[in-house]
Enzyme design. Structure first.
Site, short mmCIF file in Angstrom:
data_model
loop_
_atom_site.label_atom_id
_atom_site.label_comp_id
_atom_site.label_asym_id
_atom_site.label_seq_id
_atom_site.Cartn_x
_atom_site.Cartn_y
_atom_site.Cartn_z
N CYS A 50 10.45 0.77 0.15
CA CYS A 50 10.06 1.31 1.50
C CYS A 50 10.92 2.68 1.45
O CYS A 50 10.26 3.68 2.20
CB CYS A 50 10.54 0.56 2.52
SG CYS A 50 9.61 -1.28 2.57
N ASP A 53 -4.71 3.87 -7.00
CA ASP A 53 -5.22 3.94 -8.14
C ASP A 53 -6.58 3.86 -8.32
O ASP A 53 -7.20 3.01 -8.83
CB ASP A 53 -4.61 3.12 -9.12
CG ASP A 53 -4.83 3.25 -10.84
OD1 ASP A 53 -5.27 4.52 -10.90
OD2 ASP A 53 -4.58 2.26 -11.31
N HIS A 84 14.60 -0.72 -3.26
CA HIS A 84 13.90 -0.69 -1.92
C HIS A 84 12.57 0.16 -1.73
O HIS A 84 13.03 1.60 -1.76
CB HIS A 84 15.08 -0.24 -0.96
CG HIS A 84 16.13 -1.25 -0.80
ND1 HIS A 84 15.93 -2.58 -0.77
CD2 HIS A 84 17.45 -1.00 -0.92
CE1 HIS A 84 17.05 -3.33 -0.59
NE2 HIS A 84 18.07 -2.36 -0.78
N GLU A 100 2.17 -2.25 -1.95
CA GLU A 100 1.57 -3.14 -2.89
C GLU A 100 0.21 -3.80 -2.31
O GLU A 100 -0.48 -4.11 -3.42
CB GLU A 100 2.63 -4.42 -2.90
CG GLU A 100 2.40 -5.40 -4.04
CD GLU A 100 3.56 -6.33 -4.01
OE1 GLU A 100 3.45 -7.21 -4.85
OE2 GLU A 100 4.50 -6.36 -3.22
N ARG A 126 -1.83 -14.04 -1.27
CA ARG A 126 -2.10 -13.43 -2.38
C ARG A 126 -3.26 -13.75 -3.16
O ARG A 126 -3.82 -12.99 -3.90
CB ARG A 126 -0.82 -13.44 -3.36
CG ARG A 126 0.49 -12.51 -2.82
CD ARG A 126 1.57 -12.55 -3.99
NE ARG A 126 2.63 -11.82 -3.55
CZ ARG A 126 2.91 -10.37 -3.76
NH1 ARG A 126 1.81 -10.00 -4.60
NH2 ARG A 126 3.81 -9.90 -3.28
N GLU A 142 6.08 -15.17 1.95
CA GLU A 142 6.93 -14.28 1.50
C GLU A 142 7.97 -13.80 2.81
O GLU A 142 7.20 -12.94 3.85
CB GLU A 142 6.61 -13.06 0.55
CG GLU A 142 5.74 -13.82 -0.28
CD GLU A 142 5.01 -12.73 -1.30
OE1 GLU A 142 5.32 -11.44 -1.11
OE2 GLU A 142 4.39 -12.93 -2.21
#
Length: 857
Positions: A825, A611, A823, A554, A510, A543
């Site tokens: 997904c 975006d 969720h 994400e 990240r 993660e």
């Protein structure tokens, strides 16, 4: 209008005894002739305001002799002459006998230049004949003559070919009057502008030569007197419809059957026969009530079936004629076709074995609508040819040449693309048919699109009629099939001892997101670019979780947030529009811009909305067009208006007023002012009336092309690494690709509520569900986007609106203090059965405001 190059009654004469030059005399006659046909036929512009033009409606009907006399007066007065008014003279079109001729298409029906069949003369109509018949029927209170005449003429292609032809009497009247005109008038050219004289002299250089070969007629000429056709139909429909319409409908059905048989069995190969047959379609498609129920049920789809059998060259000519002569007619004709398709879709009993692609009552009008689509483009505002960089829907499609005429084939024949269109005559969105788009099973349509033998009709080849949401499904199937193909190939490689990863896996940190993604994607691009066709799977280091789509969403969101941030230095933000543009002074490597292109392509390929806020010129450039002055209106409206004022300024003191040289200034990402000379010693060259167009073109080219050429080319190369084999450019226009990338701009939670499903014991009547939607609708737009982000992994609205987003709300146990869980997904929201509205609002707001990062509640 007429065939250019046909010798008229004026241009064909060489009067040796005239003391003035033959060339000037011919030029003068040419101009008078243009005035004459402007008075008789008009310029073809339905909004014309010229009082000396028949198209304006301000001119009384003139006889040929009256028009000829007035044309000479207008010439002497230097009266206004509409652009594009040309003599409407065409050589009489006849059908020759021959193996490929329509004259031989049916047994025992031989057509010769005298238009007789088996020794009998072929009936035909003119405006005057039809009006006389109508008046006679009114006087006798009997319509039998009218019914018989319409049945005979409109059931026969031979009769219609002879009907409503432009008369040569007008030519004779004008020629006779000019023969009597004084030589001094015809020799004088002082009333003409220099440009008009020069233009007309140039036109006549070859035409006045006795040895010159006849010229090829213009491709948008027709021998049909279309204004007379419209006036005749107007007179016909002044009668009660029941007096003749049944006979007309049955005649049209017979006509369509005959033409379809001719074309399917024998074809039309000779240019003269093709032109004659086009005359038939020009006349019948002018019928003003084709969209009414009786014509929809019987005649219109039969006419469409016949027209869809025309060879591509004939369809292209029909599009050109419609574009030039039928601008006012095209919207209503399109509406009639839309009504026909909608009625047939709604009323059809379609199954998996018999779908909409198999119904010629739907596919035939779609093919005719394609001709209108390109006629609308030709009749609108087009970019100049030099704007193209060699990529359009005709050559960017991966498919081989089909056996039927598709959109790309007609575009190639016409030499035009939807990318050339700045402002079509009919808006592109008017061609969408929503009932059809909803009825098309895109998995089957995609299979038809890919099939070779036998060739099946696919709406992907006629994408203008499908809504963007439906076309997105076609792209989705193409992408998924490629992913499964790559996965299957990996399996086979593993079997033979060459294991490979069936997915495109990215493992990133990240806090080092861009660096990690850049390194991994660079390796893929260098070693095996085909891996970009694999399904993307993202893993954040440290993660837990399996990427079923939510983690990838994400990842894309975080990459976009970081790399499009102006502080990063790769992109700038336009002040007026808040759109993102390439930083012309960026120090970042080409590889980083390639990464962004890859990310954009992967987002489309993996059905993820980003975006990003690019101006439309970016999507046009991705499809192979250069940036032009028209693109500045969206890119920088203030600059566009300033340059437009410069172009429209007509005084000679431009240099003093604008004080602008060919040296321009622009700002870098830090706000520093930089300068660039658009030409050699540009700071010494002032913008004047003579060079202002050159200045605007050079300025635009620098801003949109040259200043960011390195950055954009790297970006485009990355994008094409992912989409090079995709039907993206076949299906989508630039504004539709923007929707594909950024999502819909319509943010309506009512649509989302209507499309949401419920599980685990919840129903639409459950108290918790009622409370949830009450809270959701009361949120500010920014909080609504956060709720959408929390539930689906993206705050963007999919193409087609929130109704396309299938969200599920499932019961997650009884009332408790737990926060809702999502969720992403699968777009599932797990919502405890909170006992009160206030508690639900508190828990939900905490969840959506503190949910960033995988596994956080």
């Amino acid at each position: 209008m007429s065939a250019k190059g046909q010798e008229g009654p004026l241009a064909s004469r060489v009067e040796a005894e005239s003391p003035c030059s033959d060339m000037k005399r011919a030029a003068t006659k040419k101009l008078i002739e243009r005035y004459f046909y402007q008075l008789i036929d008009g310029c073809g512009n339905p909004s014309c305001d010229n009082q000396y033009c028949a198209s304006s409606g301000k001119l009384a009907n003139l006889t040929a002799n009256e028009a000829a006399a007035q044309a000479i007066n207008l010439f002497s007065q230097d009266a206004r002459l509409c652009d594009g008014t040309q003599p409407s003279k065409v050589a009489k079109t006849t059908l020759e006998s021959g193996p490929a001729s329509l004259a031989k298409s049916l047994p025992n029906k031989n057509i010769n230049p005298t238009c007789s069949v088996e020794g009998k003369s072929v009936p035909y109509l003119t405006e005057a004949k039809l009006v006389d018949i109508i008046e006679k029927c009114k006087a006798e209170s009997s319509y039998s003559l009218l019914i018989r005449t319409l049945g005979e003429v409109f059931s026969s292609s031979q009769a219609l070919i002879k009907s409503f032809q432009k008369s040569e009497k007008n030519d004779s009247a004008l020629a006779a009057l000019l023969d009597k005109a004084p030589t001094s008038l015809l020799c004088s050219s002082k009333e003409m502008s220099k440009e008009a004289v020069r233009s007309l002299q140039g036109d006549d250089k070859e035409e006045d030569s006795c040895d010159s070969a006849p010229k090829v007629p213009q491709p948008d000429d027709t021998s049909v007197d279309l204004p007379a056709v419209r006036r005749a139909f107007e007179a016909l429909w002044s009668l009660p419809g029941e007096a003749f319409e049944s006979a007309l409908v049955h005649a049209l059905v017979t006509l369509a059957d005959q033409i379809e048989l001719d074309l399917r069995v024998f074809g039309v190969n000779e240019a003269e026969s093709t032109d004659s047959l086009l005359s038939v379609f020009l006349i019948v498609f002018e019928i003003p009530v084709l969209g009414s129920s009786e014509y929809l049920d019987m005649a219109l789809h039969m006419l469409c079936k016949a027209a869809s059998c025309l060879p591509i060259s004939a369809q292209a000519k029909l599009a050109r004629i419609w574009a030039r002569h039928c601008k006012s007619r095209l919207p209503s004709l399109l509406q009639a076709l839309q009504q026909l398709i909608t009625v047939k879709v709604i009323g059809g009993a379609f199954t998996r074995d018999y779908c909409v692609q198999d119904a010629d009552t739907i596919t035939a009008p779609t093919k005719v609508m394609q001709i209108i689509y390109y006629a609308s483009i030709l009749a609108g505002e087009l970019d100049p040819s030099e704007v193209a960089e060699g990529t359009n829907e005709a050559n960017n499609s991966e498919k081989s040449k089909p056996s039927e005429v598709t959109s790309s084939d007609l575009a190639e024949e016409l030499g035009v693309s939807f990318l050339d269109s700045r402002n079509p005559l009919i808006p592109f969105v008017d061609f969408y048919n929503e009932p059809l788009s909803d009825a098309v099973e895109m998995d089957k349509d995609f299979a038809y699109y890919k099939s070779e033998q036998p060739k099946k009709f696919s709406f992907m080849n006629y994408a203008f009629i499908l809504t963007p949401a439906t076309k997105t499904l076609g792209l989705y199937y193409d992408n998924r099939i490629r992913m499964y193909s790559e996965r299957r190939m990996s399996f086979f490689q593993a079997v033979v001892g060459r294991p490979s990863n069936p997915y495109l896996r990215l493992k990133v940190r990240r806090d080092h997101l861009i660096e990690d993604a850049l390194v991994e994607l660079e390796v893929v691009a260098m070693e095996n670019p085909s891996d970009f066709k694999k399904q993307l799977v993202v893993e954040f280091e440290g993660e837990q979780g399996v990427d079923e789509g939510g983690v990838s969403k994400e990842f894309f969101q975080l990459v976009v947030e970081e790399i499009f941030n102006p502080d990063y230095g790769m992109f700038t933000t336009q002040e007026d529009t808040q759109t993102t543009w390439f930083n012309p002074t960026s120090f970042e490597s080409d590889a980083q811009f390639t990464l962004i292109g890859i990310v954009l392509g992967l987002a489309i390929y993996n059905n993820v909305i980003l975006d990003v806020r690019f101006p439309m010129v970016v999507y046009r450039k991705l499809l192979g067009r250069k940036g032009t002055f028209a693109d500045l209106e969206d890119w920088n409206p203030t600059l566009y208006r300033t340059l437009l004022d410069m172009l429209e300024y007509a005084e000679d003191d431009m240099a003093d007023v604008f004080m602008q040289t060919f040296k321009i200034g622009y700002k870098d990402v830090f706000g520093n002012l930089l300068y660039h000379e658009l030409s050699d010693k540009g700071d010494e060259v002032y913008v004047t009336q003579t060079n202002k167009k050159e200045f605007v073109d050079l300025y635009t080219d620098f801003l949109l092309v040259k200043s960011v050429e390195r950055q954009f080319e790297a970006f485009k190369n990355g994008f094409q690494m992912v989409t090079d084999e995709s039907p993206l450019a076949l299906l989508f226009r630039p504004e539709e690709i923007e929707q594909l990338v950024c999502g819909s701009k319509i943010f309506d939670f009512a649509e989302l509520e209507a499309a949401t499903e419920y599980e685990g014991g919840y129903t639409v009547e459950s108290d918790a569900i009622r409370n949830f939607w009450q809270v959701a609708h009361s949120l500010q737009p920014e909080s609504q986007r956060k709720l959408l982000q929390f539930t689906t992994g993206s705050d963007r609205v999919p193409v087609g609106g929130l109704s396309r987003l299938k969200m599920v709300i499932a019961r997650h146990g009884p009332d408790s203090d737990r926060l809702p869980i999502a969720h992403t997904c699968f777009n599932v929201l797990l919502l405890p059965d909170y006992s009160t509205l206030e508690k639900l609002q508190d828990r939900l707001l905490k969840a959506i405001n503190y949910s960033k990062g995988f596994g956080m509640l």
